[in-house]
Design a protein around this motif. Structure first.
Motif, PDB file in Angstrom:
ATOM      1  N   LEU A 223       0.645  -0.947  -0.054  1.00  0.00           N
ATOM      2  CA  LEU A 223      -0.211   0.152  -0.054  1.00  0.00           C
ATOM      3  C   LEU A 223       0.777   1.409  -0.069  1.00  0.00           C
ATOM      4  CD1 LEU A 223      -2.541  -0.563   2.502  1.00  0.00           C
ATOM      5  CD2 LEU A 223      -3.266  -1.060   0.008  1.00  0.00           C
ATOM      6  N   ASP A 224       2.412   0.910   0.770  1.00  0.00           N
ATOM      7  CA  ASP A 224       2.572   2.541   0.639  1.00  0.00           C
ATOM      8  C   ASP A 224       3.306   2.510  -0.625  1.00  0.00           C
ATOM      9  OD1 ASP A 224       2.547   3.220   2.812  1.00  0.00           O
ATOM     10  OD2 ASP A 224       3.803   1.382   4.432  1.00  0.00           O
ATOM     11  N   GLU A 225       4.141   2.022  -1.531  1.00  0.00           N
ATOM     12  CA  GLU A 225       5.018   1.136  -2.517  1.00  0.00           C
ATOM     13  C   GLU A 225       3.868   2.396  -3.267  1.00  0.00           C
ATOM     14  OE1 GLU A 225       7.236  -1.652  -5.021  1.00  0.00           O
ATOM     15  OE2 GLU A 225       7.228  -1.912  -3.093  1.00  0.00           O
ATOM     16  N   LEU A 226       2.792   2.186  -3.531  1.00  0.00           N
ATOM     17  CA  LEU A 226       2.115   2.620  -4.639  1.00  0.00           C
ATOM     18  C   LEU A 226       0.487   3.585  -3.696  1.00  0.00           C
ATOM     19  CD1 LEU A 226      -0.046  -0.420  -5.970  1.00  0.00           C
ATOM     20  CD2 LEU A 226       1.633   0.780  -6.549  1.00  0.00           C
ATOM     21  N   ALA A 227       1.343   4.370  -2.365  1.00  0.00           N
ATOM     22  CA  ALA A 227       0.816   5.447  -1.851  1.00  0.00           C
ATOM     23  C   ALA A 227      -0.592   5.225  -1.698  1.00  0.00           C
ATOM     24  CB  ALA A 227       1.278   6.983  -2.436  1.00  0.00           C
ATOM     25  N   LEU A 228      -0.993   4.256  -1.368  1.00  0.00           N
ATOM     26  CA  LEU A 228      -2.437   3.756  -1.987  1.00  0.00           C
ATOM     27  C   LEU A 228      -3.478   4.252  -0.176  1.00  0.00           C
ATOM     28  CD1 LEU A 228      -3.726   0.764  -3.354  1.00  0.00           C
ATOM     29  CD2 LEU A 228      -3.523   3.236  -4.190  1.00  0.00           C
ATOM     30  N   GLN A 229      -3.770   4.775  -0.692  1.00  0.00           N
ATOM     31  CA  GLN A 229      -5.255   5.133   1.305  1.00  0.00           C
ATOM     32  C   GLN A 229      -5.953   4.095   1.177  1.00  0.00           C
ATOM     33  OE1 GLN A 229      -6.656   8.579   0.106  1.00  0.00           O
ATOM     34  NE2 GLN A 229      -5.060   9.859   1.320  1.00  0.00           N
ATOM     35  N   ARG A 230      -6.474   3.662   0.544  1.00  0.00           N
ATOM     36  CA  ARG A 230      -7.560   2.343   1.602  1.00  0.00           C
ATOM     37  C   ARG A 230      -7.480   1.165   0.172  1.00  0.00           C
ATOM     38  NH1 ARG A 230     -12.064   5.920   3.214  1.00  0.00           N
ATOM     39  NH2 ARG A 230     -11.237   8.643   2.317  1.00  0.00           N
ATOM     40  N   PRO A 231      -7.320  -0.159   0.953  1.00  0.00           N
ATOM     41  CA  PRO A 231      -7.402  -1.220   0.448  1.00  0.00           C
ATOM     42  C   PRO A 231      -8.166  -1.652  -0.368  1.00  0.00           C
ATOM     43  CG  PRO A 231      -8.074  -2.103   2.418  1.00  0.00           C
ATOM     44  CD  PRO A 231      -8.340  -0.228   2.601  1.00  0.00           C
ATOM     45  N   VAL A 232      -9.047  -1.076  -1.607  1.00  0.00           N
ATOM     46  CA  VAL A 232      -9.643  -1.035  -2.343  1.00  0.00           C
ATOM     47  C   VAL A 232      -9.252  -1.159  -4.337  1.00  0.00           C
ATOM     48  CG1 VAL A 232     -11.888  -0.520  -3.039  1.00  0.00           C
ATOM     49  CG2 VAL A 232     -11.203   0.079  -0.693  1.00  0.00           C
ATOM     50  N   VAL A 233      -9.461  -1.334  -4.659  1.00  0.00           N
ATOM     51  CA  VAL A 233      -9.049  -2.321  -5.806  1.00  0.00           C
ATOM     52  C   VAL A 233     -10.564  -2.059  -6.856  1.00  0.00           C
ATOM     53  CG1 VAL A 233      -7.603  -2.111  -7.647  1.00  0.00           C
ATOM     54  CG2 VAL A 233      -7.055  -2.859  -5.623  1.00  0.00           C
TER      55      VAL A 233
END
Ligand SMILES: Cc1cc2nc3c(=O)[nH]c(=O)nc-3n(C[C@H](O)[C@H](O)[C@H](O)COP(=O)(O)O)c2cc1C
Length: 329
Positions: free
Chosen positions: A7-17
């Motif tokens: 999640l950090d590597e992609l800078a995602l705030q939410r674990p939702v794709v």
């Protein structure tokens, strides 16, 4: 890529794709809105130039946030690889395990996830060079690579995935579903049908209406001309006519689908959409094309209405941003 830092590597705030949905459902508008909301939006596969435009549009709408690309292995052209590798933060492959395309993407610097449904497929995908895996359960909408529910397949696949990130798809309609998959070890959950039923999705409005609250889905091969992989749909006139005796469809239609696979791989992807205009519910020759906004209403009776078992639980069409928020545990 690493499970702990995905999640950090992609800078995602939410674990939702948001799942890639080929054929024009998820262009820039949907993918961009999902990414802007802190999830990961995905541009699905189209012909190379439409795909390139949609990726650029999604990135514009997403601002500084990442956008993913989805490619269906049998239909990949070099132009797709170039655009996905250069413009997407992540590329998900579906519909086959290809060492050739995985390494072409990775050589250009892409992060590549391969969609699998079984432990054996997972082992092959890792050997082919995947940076991570997407586990798809049999309850998922669209084309299916799995053979069992996602909650059974996921633990088996995690055993062989080592430190690679594993995402999970199938049965995701609300935050509790995402929570369950994260608790089982997925780094993020993927939803397709939930995002099909958003204002930004370009699916035909009647298609969306059919999916909402549909009590039944079928896993069939009816819409298999050019691509004979099993797929999950909600009923329409075509399935009522041809899947009454066997959910899979008539044997001769399946044989024809298998025989037409090499042509499907050679023909440009746009040809599937053109073919759909000639389809009739009374004639069991159906391509994988789905009905988009702007097509005549009758298209809904003679094209594939892809949807997962989540259809039963989804009752509304909402903005993509709200879908991301509702899915966030
Ligand atoms: C309309 C539709 C189109 C889809 N097209 C693709 C696709 O092009 N590539 C892909 O990897 N998965 C595709 N899928 C499958 C999704 O990736 C995902 O596995 C599935 O949507 C999960 O189940 P759910 O729909 O119940 O959320 C599609 C699903 C739907 C509903």
């Amino acid at each position: 890529m690493n499970r702990a830092t995905f999640l950090d590597e992609l800078a995602l705030q939410r674990p939702v794709v948001q799942a890639g949905m080929a054929g024009g459902v998820d262009r820039g508008e949907l993918a961009g809105a999902v990414s802007a909301a802190g999830g990961l939006g995905t541009v699905g596969m189209m012909g190379v130039s439409a795909f390139a435009q949609a990726l650029a549009d999604a990135r514009r709408r997403a601002g500084a946030r990442p956008v993913a690309a989805n490619l269906l292995v049998p239909f990949i052209r070099r132009g797709h690889v170039e655009r996905a590798a250069d413009d997407a933060a992540l590329t998900v492959l579906h519909g086959g395990i290809s060492r050739r395309w995985t390494s072409a993407l990775r050589q250009r610097g892409a992060r590549v996830l391969i969609t699998v449904g079984t432990r054996e497929q997972a082992i092959r995908a890792i050997a082919a060079g995947a940076n991570g895996l997407v586990v798809q359960g049999i309850e998922a909408g669209g084309h299916l690579v799995g053979t069992e529910p996602v909650t059974s397949a996921l633990p088996r696949i995690l055993e062989v995935a080592g430190e690679l990130p594993v995402l999970a798809a199938g049965g995701v309609a609300e935050a509790a579903d995402v929570r369950r998959l994260l608790d089982l070890g997925a780094v993020a959950a993927i939803a397709g049908t939930r995002f099909l039923l958003t204002e930004e999705s370009a699916a035909h409005p009647q298609y969306k209406r059919r999916v909402m609250g549909s009590q039944q889905t079928l896993a069939t091969q009816l819409f298999g001309l050019g691509w004979p992989l099993l797929h999950r749909v909600v009923p329409n006139q075509a399935t009522e006519r041809w899947c009454a005796r066997s959910e899979l469809g008539p044997v001769y239609a399946r044989l024809l689908a298998r025989a037409s696979a090499p042509i499907g791989r050679l023909a440009p992807l746009e040809a599937m959409g053109s073919l759909a205009a000639w389809q009739r519910p009374a004639l069991p020759l159906f391509s994988p094309a789905l009905p988009l906004a702007g097509m005549p209403d009758s298209a809904v009776e003679r094209t594939a209405l892809y949807a997962g078992e989540t259809a039963r639980r989804l009752q509304d069409i909402i903005p993509a941003e709200e879908a991301v928020l509702r899915l966030t545990p």
